[in-house]
Design an enzyme around this catalytic site. Structure first.
Site, PDB file in Angstrom:
ATOM      1  CG  PHE A 254      -2.020   0.861   1.283  1.00 26.47           C
ATOM      2  CD1 PHE A 254      -3.229   0.472   0.732  1.00 26.47           C
ATOM      3  CD2 PHE A 254      -1.934   2.108   1.875  1.00 26.47           C
ATOM      4  CE1 PHE A 254      -4.332   1.313   0.772  1.00 26.47           C
ATOM      5  CE2 PHE A 254      -3.033   2.951   1.918  1.00 26.47           C
ATOM      6  CZ  PHE A 254      -4.235   2.558   1.359  1.00 26.47           C
TER       7      PHE A 254
ATOM      8  NE  ARG B 142      -9.868  -3.031  -3.348  1.00 20.46           N
ATOM      9  CZ  ARG B 142      -9.321  -2.426  -2.301  1.00 20.46           C
ATOM     10  NH1 ARG B 142      -8.219  -2.919  -1.743  1.00 20.46           N
ATOM     11  NH2 ARG B 142      -9.858  -1.341  -1.792  1.00 20.46           N
TER      12      ARG B 142
ATOM     13  CE1 TYR C 293      -9.524   2.427   6.388  1.00 21.42           C
ATOM     14  CE2 TYR C 293      -8.671   3.505   8.362  1.00 21.42           C
ATOM     15  CZ  TYR C 293      -8.511   3.119   7.046  1.00 21.42           C
ATOM     16  OH  TYR C 293      -7.350   3.412   6.391  1.00 21.42           O
ATOM     17  CE  LYS C 294      -8.142  -0.371   4.410  1.00 24.65           C
ATOM     18  NZ  LYS C 294      -6.686  -0.367   4.297  1.00 24.65           N
TER      19      LYS C 294
ATOM     20  CG  ASP D 117      -0.340  -2.621   6.900  1.00 23.80           C
ATOM     21  OD1 ASP D 117      -1.472  -3.029   7.235  1.00 23.80           O
ATOM     22  OD2 ASP D 117      -0.103  -1.460   6.529  1.00 23.80           O
TER      23      ASP D 117
END
Ligand SMILES: *Cc1c(COP(=O)(O)O)cnc(C)c1O
Length: 427
Positions: free
Chosen positions: A131, A387, A236-237, A211
């Site tokens: 990321f 996705r 938050y995912k 991560d």
């Protein structure tokens, strides 16, 4: 679902949903007419999260500063309380997880703690598929230390979407001081073998961190048992903590006396924090990796969400997630070859996280826009990835069927030709 029972008709999806023993969909705010397949970017709000947030607001209303000690639970130790509640999700011991900061800032904090170039062991190994924020943070950290650019090594992918563990381990030589890798790659959805990589790194005297933004809340981990040195993830995912929810840090027990790289008063031992002495007395657990005052309103929704995880169990979440994603891939395989889609997510359950990545050589942006117009929320990742994340806690087999069927219709009717090839800022 097994190969044997798979059936591409809509009735099969409905039957799979009927057979589901436990269902948490009603605990989430799902909008009518929308199929939400983006829980890997921003998980939905639950009834439990809303209640926890309202309770925190009410505590503030009634208690003012008294909330630090008398709120339910007290704000002063809320980060520790949530860390202990979350530890089981990642296979950590209760004192090894703290809810704090943001993923990017936590990476800065952990690099400050664990990246210690010495002698000929000077390099930080990451990967080019990581990321971007992780790479920006690492590059910035190197500049801050005055390290040469060559000390940040980005391992190359062979196919632009996955990493080969043998290649990664092959790069573990005597010049590497620290390795920082994603658990699940945010584009392809590949899940790396954390245990194997950790053992290989340690066998060569290298520290290793992960991560886990795209695996926490989707995949069970055994971070403590595997001996992972440290990890970060956002809440938050898959953890449904809401936009900008506080993130989490795991630090293995064996490092708890290592000085935290970016200390602050909330990382002080709780017993003496309010003595306000100039000397820092580092807290005994992962709490030491906090800096300032915890963001209570960005944490409360996480508490509600963790209650749901505790009820369902992360192993059940994973089991259902794998069934939903297997089903999605089977349906995608059944799309006519001339539609041009490819699933780039690894097929093996132990090599994939919670989302499926579909690519199309030319039309991904337009198909993505058509899906949104139809009330289906996917997301697009440059250059050509759609996705789709069917979330075990709140999506169902019918929604997966409807999503793939929408893709089929968009191609068959050439609906995509009416869309522009520009993408939105946040897709
Ligand atoms: C989502 C995500 C981030 C986001 O970091 P923030 O600091 O929360 O914005 C960072 N790294 C990875 C791998 C991610 O998936």
């Amino acid at each position: 679902m097994t190969e044997h029972t798979y059936d591409s008709r809509a009735e099969f999806a409905a039957e799979m949903d009927r057979r589901e023993a436990r269902n948490f969909e009603s605990r989430f705010f799902k909008s009518d007419g929308t199929i939400y397949m983006d829980g890997n970017s921003l998980g939905l709000m639950s009834v439990d999260s809303e209640a926890a947030l309202l309770r925190a607001a009410d505590n503030f209303k009634r208690l003012g500063i008294g909330g630090w000690m008398s709120a339910d639970p007290p704000w002063f130790t809320y980060a520790e309380t949530l860390g202990a509640k979350m530890a089981g999700l990642v296979g950590a011991q209760s004192g090894e997880v703290i809810v704090t900061g943001s993923t990017t800032l936590n990476i800065h904090s952990l690099l400050s703690t664990f990246y210690k170039p010495r002698g000929s062991r000077t390099k930080l190994l990451m990967d080019e598929l990581n990321f971007p924020s992780d790479i920006y943070a690492a590059a910035g950290h190197m500049r801050l230390l005055g390290r040469p650019e060559a000390d940040l090594v980005l391992l190359q992918s062979r196919d632009d979407s996955t990493l080969d563990e043998d290649d990664i381990i092959g790069a573990f030589d005597d010049s590497i001081a620290l390795v920082l890798l994603p658990s699940v790659l945010y584009r392809s959805g590949q899940l790396l073998d954390i245990e194997r990589l950790t053992k290989a790194a340690h066998a060569r005297g290298i520290l290793i961190g992960f991560d886990c933004c795209h695996s926490a809340g989707a995949v069970p981990h055994r971070l403590h048992e595997w001996g992972v040195d440290f990890a970060v993830w956002c809440c938050y995912k898959y953890l449904n903590g809401g936009p900008g929810a506080s993130a989490a840090v795991y630090v293995h027990q064996r490092h708890h006396s290592t000085p935290a790289g970016l200390p602050g008063w909330f990382g002080n031992d709780k017993a003496t924090q309010f003595d306000m002495r100039p000397n820092f007395e580092q807290a005994g657990g992962a709490g030491a990796w906090q800096a300032g005052t915890p963001h209570i309103f960005s944490m409360a929704p996480i508490e509600g969400s963790l209650n749901i995880f505790a009820e369902y169990g992360i192993d059940n979440v994973r089991e259902k997630s794998l069934r939903l994603t297997s089903y999605l891939m089977r349906l995608a395989d059944d799309l006519p070859a001339e539609h041009g889609f490819t699933v780039i997510t690894p097929r093996e359950p132990h090599r994939r996280g919670g989302h499926i990545a579909l690519t199309h050589p030319t039309e991904s942006i337009r198909v993505n826009s058509c899906l949104k117009k139809r009330g289906i929320v996917p997301d697009f990742r440059f250059p050509n990835i759609i996705r789709l994340a069917p979330i075990a806690l709140y999506n169902n087999f019918r929604e997966v069927w409807q999503t793939v069927n929408a893709v089929r219709e968009i191609m068959e009717t050439r609906e995509y030709l009416s869309e522009s090839n520009d993408r939105d800022t946040v897709s």
